[in-house]
Design a protein around this motif. Structure first.
Motif, PDB file in Angstrom:
ATOM      1  N   HIS A 313     -22.530 -11.169 -19.283  1.00 59.43           N
ATOM      2  CA  HIS A 313     -22.141 -11.205 -17.887  1.00 59.43           C
ATOM      3  C   HIS A 313     -21.490  -9.528 -17.438  1.00 59.43           C
ATOM      4  N   LEU A 314     -21.306  -9.236 -18.186  1.00 61.40           N
ATOM      5  CA  LEU A 314     -20.558  -7.665 -17.834  1.00 61.40           C
ATOM      6  C   LEU A 314     -21.588  -6.732 -17.818  1.00 61.40           C
ATOM      7  N   LEU A 315     -22.638  -6.731 -18.705  1.00 60.34           N
ATOM      8  CA  LEU A 315     -23.588  -5.794 -18.664  1.00 60.34           C
ATOM      9  C   LEU A 315     -24.795  -6.111 -18.164  1.00 60.34           C
ATOM     10  N   ARG A 316     -25.138  -7.206 -17.812  1.00 63.77           N
ATOM     11  CA  ARG A 316     -26.260  -7.852 -17.087  1.00 63.77           C
ATOM     12  C   ARG A 316     -27.768  -7.286 -17.683  1.00 63.77           C
ATOM     13  N   TYR A 317     -27.703  -7.254 -18.937  1.00 62.56           N
ATOM     14  CA  TYR A 317     -28.924  -7.050 -19.551  1.00 62.56           C
ATOM     15  C   TYR A 317     -29.544  -8.145 -20.391  1.00 62.56           C
ATOM     16  N   ASP A 318     -30.613  -8.421 -20.321  1.00 59.38           N
ATOM     17  CA  ASP A 318     -31.214  -9.585 -21.210  1.00 59.38           C
ATOM     18  C   ASP A 318     -31.077  -9.687 -22.607  1.00 59.38           C
ATOM     19  N   PHE A 319     -30.911  -8.320 -23.217  1.00 53.89           N
ATOM     20  CA  PHE A 319     -30.567  -8.503 -24.516  1.00 53.89           C
ATOM     21  C   PHE A 319     -29.656  -9.486 -25.150  1.00 53.89           C
ATOM     22  N   PHE A 320     -28.518  -9.398 -24.441  1.00 52.71           N
ATOM     23  CA  PHE A 320     -27.183 -10.353 -24.755  1.00 52.71           C
ATOM     24  C   PHE A 320     -27.529 -11.634 -24.221  1.00 52.71           C
ATOM     25  N   VAL A 321     -28.216 -11.836 -23.193  1.00 54.39           N
ATOM     26  CA  VAL A 321     -28.484 -13.182 -22.934  1.00 54.39           C
ATOM     27  C   VAL A 321     -29.360 -13.913 -23.700  1.00 54.39           C
ATOM     28  N   ILE A 322     -30.481 -13.237 -24.243  1.00 53.58           N
ATOM     29  CA  ILE A 322     -31.230 -13.786 -25.205  1.00 53.58           C
ATOM     30  C   ILE A 322     -30.426 -13.976 -26.637  1.00 53.58           C
ATOM     31  N   ALA A 323     -29.564 -12.775 -26.899  1.00 49.21           N
ATOM     32  CA  ALA A 323     -28.847 -13.076 -28.400  1.00 49.21           C
ATOM     33  C   ALA A 323     -27.796 -14.240 -28.094  1.00 49.21           C
ATOM     34  N   GLY A 324     -27.236 -14.333 -26.846  1.00 46.21           N
ATOM     35  CA  GLY A 324     -26.382 -15.463 -26.798  1.00 46.21           C
ATOM     36  C   GLY A 324     -26.939 -16.846 -26.968  1.00 46.21           C
ATOM     37  N   PHE A 325     -28.286 -17.097 -26.645  1.00 43.61           N
ATOM     38  CA  PHE A 325     -29.114 -18.179 -26.562  1.00 43.61           C
ATOM     39  C   PHE A 325     -29.290 -18.471 -28.242  1.00 43.61           C
ATOM     40  N   VAL A 326     -29.822 -17.354 -28.910  1.00 42.79           N
ATOM     41  CA  VAL A 326     -30.077 -17.795 -30.264  1.00 42.79           C
ATOM     42  C   VAL A 326     -28.786 -18.166 -30.856  1.00 42.79           C
ATOM     43  N   GLN A 327     -27.660 -17.630 -30.724  1.00 37.23           N
ATOM     44  CA  GLN A 327     -26.467 -18.024 -31.323  1.00 37.23           C
ATOM     45  C   GLN A 327     -26.216 -19.335 -31.092  1.00 37.23           C
ATOM     46  N   LEU A 328     -26.512 -19.549 -29.638  1.00 38.38           N
ATOM     47  CA  LEU A 328     -26.250 -21.282 -29.212  1.00 38.38           C
ATOM     48  C   LEU A 328     -26.858 -22.233 -30.144  1.00 38.38           C
ATOM     49  N   LEU A 329     -28.019 -21.915 -30.356  1.00 42.33           N
ATOM     50  CA  LEU A 329     -29.223 -22.543 -31.193  1.00 42.33           C
ATOM     51  C   LEU A 329     -28.660 -22.805 -32.376  1.00 42.33           C
ATOM     52  N   ILE A 330     -28.180 -21.608 -33.183  1.00 41.31           N
ATOM     53  CA  ILE A 330     -27.668 -21.795 -34.555  1.00 41.31           C
ATOM     54  C   ILE A 330     -26.384 -22.613 -34.376  1.00 41.31           C
ATOM     55  N   LEU A 331     -25.477 -22.290 -33.343  1.00 39.87           N
ATOM     56  CA  LEU A 331     -24.287 -23.221 -33.247  1.00 39.87           C
ATOM     57  C   LEU A 331     -24.561 -24.598 -33.388  1.00 39.87           C
ATOM     58  N   TRP A 332     -25.492 -25.038 -32.467  1.00 39.98           N
ATOM     59  CA  TRP A 332     -25.832 -26.614 -32.399  1.00 39.98           C
ATOM     60  C   TRP A 332     -26.232 -27.094 -33.907  1.00 39.98           C
ATOM     61  N   GLY A 333     -27.001 -26.390 -34.518  1.00 40.79           N
ATOM     62  CA  GLY A 333     -27.489 -26.562 -35.832  1.00 40.79           C
ATOM     63  C   GLY A 333     -26.191 -27.060 -36.785  1.00 40.79           C
ATOM     64  N   CYS A 334     -25.367 -25.986 -36.753  1.00 41.66           N
ATOM     65  CA  CYS A 334     -24.231 -26.195 -37.410  1.00 41.66           C
ATOM     66  C   CYS A 334     -23.299 -27.394 -37.170  1.00 41.66           C
ATOM     67  N   PHE A 335     -23.131 -27.486 -35.666  1.00 41.74           N
ATOM     68  CA  PHE A 335     -22.348 -28.405 -35.225  1.00 41.74           C
ATOM     69  C   PHE A 335     -22.895 -29.873 -35.387  1.00 41.74           C
ATOM     70  N   ALA A 336     -24.190 -30.162 -35.292  1.00 41.60           N
ATOM     71  CA  ALA A 336     -24.882 -31.351 -35.606  1.00 41.60           C
ATOM     72  C   ALA A 336     -24.536 -31.658 -37.234  1.00 41.60           C
ATOM     73  N   ILE A 337     -24.695 -30.737 -37.975  1.00 39.23           N
ATOM     74  CA  ILE A 337     -24.598 -31.173 -39.304  1.00 39.23           C
ATOM     75  C   ILE A 337     -23.086 -31.525 -39.470  1.00 39.23           C
ATOM     76  N   VAL A 338     -22.189 -30.629 -39.185  1.00 39.08           N
ATOM     77  CA  VAL A 338     -20.553 -30.778 -39.465  1.00 39.08           C
ATOM     78  C   VAL A 338     -20.065 -32.029 -38.783  1.00 39.08           C
ATOM     79  N   LEU A 339     -20.718 -32.486 -37.582  1.00 36.11           N
ATOM     80  CA  LEU A 339     -20.025 -33.435 -36.763  1.00 36.11           C
ATOM     81  C   LEU A 339     -20.550 -34.880 -37.585  1.00 36.11           C
ATOM     82  N   ALA A 340     -21.699 -34.848 -38.043  1.00 37.39           N
ATOM     83  CA  ALA A 340     -22.523 -35.797 -38.836  1.00 37.39           C
ATOM     84  C   ALA A 340     -21.616 -36.267 -40.038  1.00 37.39           C
ATOM     85  N   ARG A 341     -21.449 -35.276 -40.591  1.00 38.85           N
ATOM     86  CA  ARG A 341     -20.783 -35.239 -42.216  1.00 38.85           C
ATOM     87  C   ARG A 341     -19.192 -35.701 -41.721  1.00 38.85           C
TER      88      ARG A 341
END
Length: 374
Positions: A313-341
């Motif tokens: 949001h501060l820099l308004r470059y796509d690099f961190f927008v894409i990086a943030g989405f990749v991290q969100l996907l990883i987060l959801w993967g971890c979240f699904a496993i941990v929540l289910a357990r």
């Protein structure tokens, strides 16, 4: 209320994890189908959990005060009072991020502000009391040092990051400046404690045998304060134009450089923590038995993702927008496993026992024979 006897502050790690997933899903700058609907559903789940968890935790103090006080004598259990503080702040932040689109905006902001004040107070108290007990009461050695020691000192920076969004909603300029000063003070409090504790963790990794599988998830805690530092700096830079206009451009530049540098540190910690995790999942490792510490795979990753969002949001470059989405996907993967357990552990009784063990009931009867006959 036997359930309340077991319900310690560590259960608020679930509140932290679910809350940060809700906010990051809803506010993802990389748009995807149903993101708002998913974020709202998780937001409702967060509120339902918080409404259940808070009375259970409070009941433990009312019904089992001896067990509750015993937590403060235990150098590991007391750490999770930081989870309580962070859980409160995450709930308040979700009311700002998601709640404004579910309820009337002014109501959601008022709720967020009220919860933030409570969370900030609890955060500062935790950051003072728990280290004091560690210094004066608890007996530990260098080999006991884990990144989980960060849990009670991280809450002020979580309060700082979540409170930064609320600055424009605090009345006049004088009040906004006071809130900004408090936020920066909390940021400083945690940031330098983070450096000191991380130095101890690094030394423990160097001078002692490698971490066992049961505690290796704690390494992920390290990226939490890094992400929240990024989020605080980057968000503040966009919120103080009306308060400190003469410093706004300077702070934007400082926030950009410092946050990108911190982002690099976070990537390094992620690599180290991931390699430790993979090692114990291989034949040479010990395995990673499930426990509530697995929530360290959720909130810290979410914290780092929130920092990436703020930098985008501060820099308004796509690099961190894409990086943030990749991290969100990883987060959801971890979240699904941990929540289910976690849900499985609650249902089958391995995490929470639904009724006292039979032998405990028999011992009680033996200790009170007249009561048993009556």
């Amino acid at each position: 209320m036997y359930l309340a006897k077991q319900f310690g502050a560590n259960w608020f790690t679930t509140v932290m994890g679910i809350g940060i997933v809700a906010a990051l899903t809803y506010s993802s700058p990389f748009r995807f189908p149903c993101q708002h609907a998913i974020g709202i559903v998780v937001f409702w789940g967060l509120n339902a959990l918080f409404v259940v968890a808070t009375p259970l935790w409070a009941s433990r103090w009312l019904l089992y005060p001896k067990e509750a006080l015993e937590d403060f004598r235990h150098p590991e259990r007391v750490l999770f009072y930081g989870a309580l503080a962070m859980g409160i702040n995450v709930v308040g932040n979700d009311w700002f991020i998601v709640g404004r689109h579910v309820f009337h905006p002014s109501l959601a902001v008022d709720v967020s502000k009220a919860v933030w004040v409570v969370g900030a107070i609890v955060a500062v108290l935790t950051a003072v009391i728990v280290p004091y007990l560690l210094f004066t009461e608890h007996q530990v050695s260098t080999k006991d040092t884990l990144a989980s020691w960060l849990i009670p000192v991280v809450p002020p920076i979580v309060a700082a990051a979540t409170g930064s969004n609320l600055i424009p909603y605090w009345g006049g300029v004088q009040v906004q400046f006071a809130v900004t000063a408090v936020i920066l003070a909390m940021f400083g409090m945690t940031f330098f404690l983070f450096i000191m504790v991380s130095s101890l963790v690094y030394a423990r990794l160097v001078y002692h045998q490698r971490l066992g599988g049961a505690v290796v998830p704690s390494l992920w805690v390290e990226i939490g304060p890094i992400g929240m530092s990024m989020a605080t700096l980057a968000t503040l830079a966009t919120k103080i134009h009306a308060i400190l206009p003469q410093y706004s451009h300077l702070l934007e530049g400082l926030a950009a450089v410092a946050s990108m540098a911190l982002w690099g540190v976070g990537i390094w910690w992620i690599a180290i923590a991931a390699m430790h995790t993979l090692f114990h999942l291989r034949k040479r490792g010990e395995g990673i038995p499930f426990n509530m510490g697995w929530w360290s795979y959720v909130f810290p990753i979410g914290s780092f993702t929130s920092g990436t969002y703020a930098l985008g949001h501060l820099l308004r470059y796509d690099f961190f927008v894409i990086a943030g989405f990749v991290q969100l996907l990883i987060l959801w993967g971890c979240f699904a496993i941990v929540l289910a357990r976690t849900v499985s552990g609650v249902v089958n009784g391995s995490l929470l026992q639904w009724k006292p063990p039979a032998d405990a009931f028999l011992q009680k009867e033996h200790a009170n024979p007249q009561h048993a006959r009556g």
